[in-house]
Design a protein around this motif. Structure first.
Motif, PDB file in Angstrom:
ATOM      1  N   LEU A  17       2.450  57.065  14.502  1.00  0.00           N
ATOM      2  CA  LEU A  17       3.171  56.373  14.419  1.00  0.00           C
ATOM      3  C   LEU A  17       4.285  56.610  15.261  1.00  0.00           C
ATOM      4  CD1 LEU A  17       4.038  56.259  10.100  1.00  0.00           C
ATOM      5  CD2 LEU A  17       3.017  53.917  11.960  1.00  0.00           C
ATOM      6  N   ALA A  18       4.494  55.680  16.200  1.00  0.00           N
ATOM      7  CA  ALA A  18       5.733  55.945  17.643  1.00  0.00           C
ATOM      8  C   ALA A  18       6.974  54.951  16.691  1.00  0.00           C
ATOM      9  CB  ALA A  18       5.047  55.839  18.534  1.00  0.00           C
ATOM     10  N   LEU A  19       7.762  55.393  17.697  1.00  0.00           N
ATOM     11  CA  LEU A  19       9.255  54.927  17.677  1.00  0.00           C
ATOM     12  C   LEU A  19       8.700  52.973  18.047  1.00  0.00           C
ATOM     13  CD1 LEU A  19      11.960  57.139  17.687  1.00  0.00           C
ATOM     14  CD2 LEU A  19      11.262  55.868  15.832  1.00  0.00           C
ATOM     15  N   LEU A  20       9.337  52.580  17.853  1.00  0.00           N
ATOM     16  CA  LEU A  20       9.590  50.502  18.295  1.00  0.00           C
ATOM     17  C   LEU A  20      10.031  50.753  19.825  1.00  0.00           C
ATOM     18  CD1 LEU A  20       9.115  47.598  16.368  1.00  0.00           C
ATOM     19  CD2 LEU A  20       7.058  49.017  17.458  1.00  0.00           C
ATOM     20  N   THR A  21      11.519  51.641  19.296  1.00  0.00           N
ATOM     21  CA  THR A  21      12.055  51.864  20.970  1.00  0.00           C
ATOM     22  C   THR A  21      11.869  52.788  22.085  1.00  0.00           C
ATOM     23  OG1 THR A  21      13.706  53.126  19.534  1.00  0.00           O
ATOM     24  CG2 THR A  21      14.109  50.470  19.369  1.00  0.00           C
ATOM     25  N   SER A  22      10.624  53.115  21.138  1.00  0.00           N
ATOM     26  CA  SER A  22      10.124  55.051  22.453  1.00  0.00           C
ATOM     27  C   SER A  22       8.665  53.825  23.422  1.00  0.00           C
ATOM     28  CB  SER A  22       9.372  55.787  21.928  1.00  0.00           C
ATOM     29  OG  SER A  22       8.673  55.178  21.089  1.00  0.00           O
ATOM     30  N   LEU A  23       8.586  52.963  22.154  1.00  0.00           N
ATOM     31  CA  LEU A  23       7.438  52.055  23.424  1.00  0.00           C
ATOM     32  C   LEU A  23       8.095  51.119  24.119  1.00  0.00           C
ATOM     33  CD1 LEU A  23       4.856  51.654  20.240  1.00  0.00           C
ATOM     34  CD2 LEU A  23       4.530  53.345  21.851  1.00  0.00           C
ATOM     35  N   GLY A  24       9.314  50.570  24.329  1.00  0.00           N
ATOM     36  CA  GLY A  24      10.029  49.936  25.194  1.00  0.00           C
ATOM     37  C   GLY A  24       9.935  48.890  24.130  1.00  0.00           C
ATOM     38  N   LEU A  25       9.621  48.446  23.067  1.00  0.00           N
ATOM     39  CA  LEU A  25       9.831  46.903  22.125  1.00  0.00           C
ATOM     40  C   LEU A  25      11.914  47.354  21.424  1.00  0.00           C
ATOM     41  CD1 LEU A  25       6.818  47.443  20.452  1.00  0.00           C
ATOM     42  CD2 LEU A  25       6.980  45.491  21.984  1.00  0.00           C
ATOM     43  N   VAL A  26      12.073  46.211  21.454  1.00  0.00           N
ATOM     44  CA  VAL A  26      13.374  45.788  20.530  1.00  0.00           C
ATOM     45  C   VAL A  26      12.804  46.233  19.719  1.00  0.00           C
ATOM     46  CG1 VAL A  26      14.311  44.952  22.395  1.00  0.00           C
ATOM     47  CG2 VAL A  26      13.151  43.624  20.778  1.00  0.00           C
ATOM     48  N   ASN A  27      13.173  46.488  18.022  1.00  0.00           N
ATOM     49  CA  ASN A  27      13.399  46.259  16.475  1.00  0.00           C
ATOM     50  C   ASN A  27      13.118  44.683  16.747  1.00  0.00           C
ATOM     51  OD1 ASN A  27      13.702  49.297  16.137  1.00  0.00           O
ATOM     52  ND2 ASN A  27      15.999  49.143  16.541  1.00  0.00           N
ATOM     53  N   PRO A  28      12.574  44.342  15.068  1.00  0.00           N
ATOM     54  CA  PRO A  28      12.172  43.017  14.944  1.00  0.00           C
ATOM     55  C   PRO A  28      12.983  43.081  13.448  1.00  0.00           C
ATOM     56  CG  PRO A  28      11.242  44.859  13.811  1.00  0.00           C
ATOM     57  CD  PRO A  28      11.602  45.623  14.418  1.00  0.00           C
ATOM     58  N   HIS A  29      13.474  41.226  13.425  1.00  0.00           N
ATOM     59  CA  HIS A  29      14.328  41.222  11.982  1.00  0.00           C
ATOM     60  C   HIS A  29      13.045  40.861  11.315  1.00  0.00           C
ATOM     61  CE1 HIS A  29      17.675  39.561  14.771  1.00  0.00           C
ATOM     62  NE2 HIS A  29      16.116  39.072  14.933  1.00  0.00           N
ATOM     63  N   ALA A  30      13.943  42.516   9.822  1.00  0.00           N
ATOM     64  CA  ALA A  30      12.319  42.647   9.364  1.00  0.00           C
ATOM     65  C   ALA A  30      12.572  42.796   7.350  1.00  0.00           C
ATOM     66  CB  ALA A  30      12.066  43.564   9.283  1.00  0.00           C
ATOM     67  N   SER A  31      11.613  41.782   6.929  1.00  0.00           N
ATOM     68  CA  SER A  31      12.314  41.673   5.345  1.00  0.00           C
ATOM     69  C   SER A  31      12.047  42.609   4.696  1.00  0.00           C
ATOM     70  CB  SER A  31      11.017  40.244   4.486  1.00  0.00           C
ATOM     71  OG  SER A  31       9.635  40.523   4.880  1.00  0.00           O
ATOM     72  N   THR A  32      12.533  42.694   3.271  1.00  0.00           N
ATOM     73  CA  THR A  32      12.447  44.322   2.910  1.00  0.00           C
ATOM     74  C   THR A  32      11.034  43.863   1.880  1.00  0.00           C
ATOM     75  OG1 THR A  32      14.735  44.742   1.661  1.00  0.00           O
ATOM     76  CG2 THR A  32      13.001  45.956   0.582  1.00  0.00           C
ATOM     77  N   PRO A  33       9.938  44.757   1.774  1.00  0.00           N
ATOM     78  CA  PRO A  33       8.698  44.718   1.175  1.00  0.00           C
ATOM     79  C   PRO A  33       8.909  44.544  -0.208  1.00  0.00           C
ATOM     80  CG  PRO A  33       8.205  47.181   2.347  1.00  0.00           C
ATOM     81  CD  PRO A  33       9.827  46.191   2.477  1.00  0.00           C
ATOM     82  N   SER A  34       8.404  43.705  -0.075  1.00  0.00           N
ATOM     83  CA  SER A  34       7.865  43.050  -1.930  1.00  0.00           C
ATOM     84  C   SER A  34       6.985  42.176  -1.831  1.00  0.00           C
ATOM     85  CB  SER A  34       9.186  41.060  -2.009  1.00  0.00           C
ATOM     86  OG  SER A  34       8.548  40.138  -0.755  1.00  0.00           O
ATOM     87  N   TYR A  35       6.573  42.230  -3.405  1.00  0.00           N
ATOM     88  CA  TYR A  35       4.948  41.809  -3.972  1.00  0.00           C
ATOM     89  C   TYR A  35       4.642  40.080  -3.938  1.00  0.00           C
ATOM     90  CZ  TYR A  35       4.652  46.194  -6.022  1.00  0.00           C
ATOM     91  OH  TYR A  35       4.654  47.223  -6.715  1.00  0.00           O
ATOM     92  N   SER A  36       3.575  39.757  -3.495  1.00  0.00           N
ATOM     93  CA  SER A  36       3.336  38.695  -3.334  1.00  0.00           C
ATOM     94  C   SER A  36       3.413  37.761  -4.854  1.00  0.00           C
ATOM     95  CB  SER A  36       1.914  38.680  -2.525  1.00  0.00           C
ATOM     96  OG  SER A  36       0.922  39.836  -3.405  1.00  0.00           O
ATOM     97  N   ARG A  37       3.001  38.409  -6.168  1.00  0.00           N
ATOM     98  CA  ARG A  37       3.248  37.617  -7.036  1.00  0.00           C
ATOM     99  C   ARG A  37       4.471  38.378  -8.330  1.00  0.00           C
ATOM    100  NH1 ARG A  37       0.038  33.425  -5.118  1.00  0.00           N
ATOM    101  NH2 ARG A  37      -1.645  33.605  -3.752  1.00  0.00           N
ATOM    102  N   PRO A  38       5.268  38.370  -8.213  1.00  0.00           N
ATOM    103  CA  PRO A  38       5.668  38.274  -9.137  1.00  0.00           C
ATOM    104  C   PRO A  38       5.777  37.007 -10.394  1.00  0.00           C
ATOM    105  CG  PRO A  38       7.385  37.014  -7.257  1.00  0.00           C
ATOM    106  CD  PRO A  38       5.870  37.439  -6.431  1.00  0.00           C
ATOM    107  N   LEU A  39       5.924  37.723 -11.155  1.00  0.00           N
ATOM    108  CA  LEU A  39       5.292  36.714 -13.101  1.00  0.00           C
ATOM    109  C   LEU A  39       6.518  37.022 -13.602  1.00  0.00           C
ATOM    110  CD1 LEU A  39       3.484  35.078 -14.547  1.00  0.00           C
ATOM    111  CD2 LEU A  39       2.645  36.667 -15.165  1.00  0.00           C
ATOM    112  N   VAL A  40       7.199  36.241 -13.854  1.00  0.00           N
ATOM    113  CA  VAL A  40       7.842  35.801 -14.945  1.00  0.00           C
ATOM    114  C   VAL A  40       7.693  35.918 -15.913  1.00  0.00           C
ATOM    115  CG1 VAL A  40       9.975  34.579 -15.156  1.00  0.00           C
ATOM    116  CG2 VAL A  40       9.535  34.885 -13.228  1.00  0.00           C
TER     117      VAL A  40
END
Length: 128
Positions: A17-40
């Motif tokens: 695992l390498a920091l994106l910035t150390s690879l020359g990439l900019v940080n993404p806009h990221a969503s928080t991990p969530s479950y694909s099928r929440p059930l009420v």
């Protein structure tokens, strides 16, 4: 707790695992991990089913940065390791399957626009 900027990582293995910035990439806009099928449920509570998933997005990447990203995400999908924050704003390492957009992001001369990468089947592999 506050998020330390620049801790997004990517790699073909957890040890790699390498920091994106150390690879020359900019940080993404990221969503928080969530479950694909929440059930009420009948009592109004929610039970999480499915897999953990999140999205990383870039408005655009120049040609050099896009090439770096494609070095790690070379196909339409595959296995990859990432580090991103969870809903408690803690950084976690995950083994997951990536899905690169299809069709490919729009090419605009010297850059690619509208890049959205979905990560699914996320398994927490953060060292204890």
């Amino acid at each position: 707790m506050t998020i330390t900027i620049g801790q997004y990582k990517i790699g073909t293995s957890q040890a790699g695992l390498a920091l994106l910035t150390s690879l020359g990439l900019v940080n993404p806009h990221a969503s928080t991990p969530s479950y694909s099928r929440p059930l009420v449920l009948a009592d109004g509570t929610v039970q999480n089913f499915g897999w953990l998933q999140c999205v990383w997005e870039w408005t655009f990447l120049n040609a050099a940065r896009y090439t770096i990203l494609r070095t790690f995400l070379s196909g339409q999908s595959g296995t990859i390791y990432i580090s991103t924050f969870d809903d408690a704003l803690s950084w976690k390492d995950y083994r997951c399957t990536y899905r690169f957009p299809s069709p490919l992001p729009e090419s605009m001369a010297t850059r690619r626009a509208g890049i959205t990468v979905q990560f699914v089947d996320m398994v927490d592999v953060t060292p204890s």
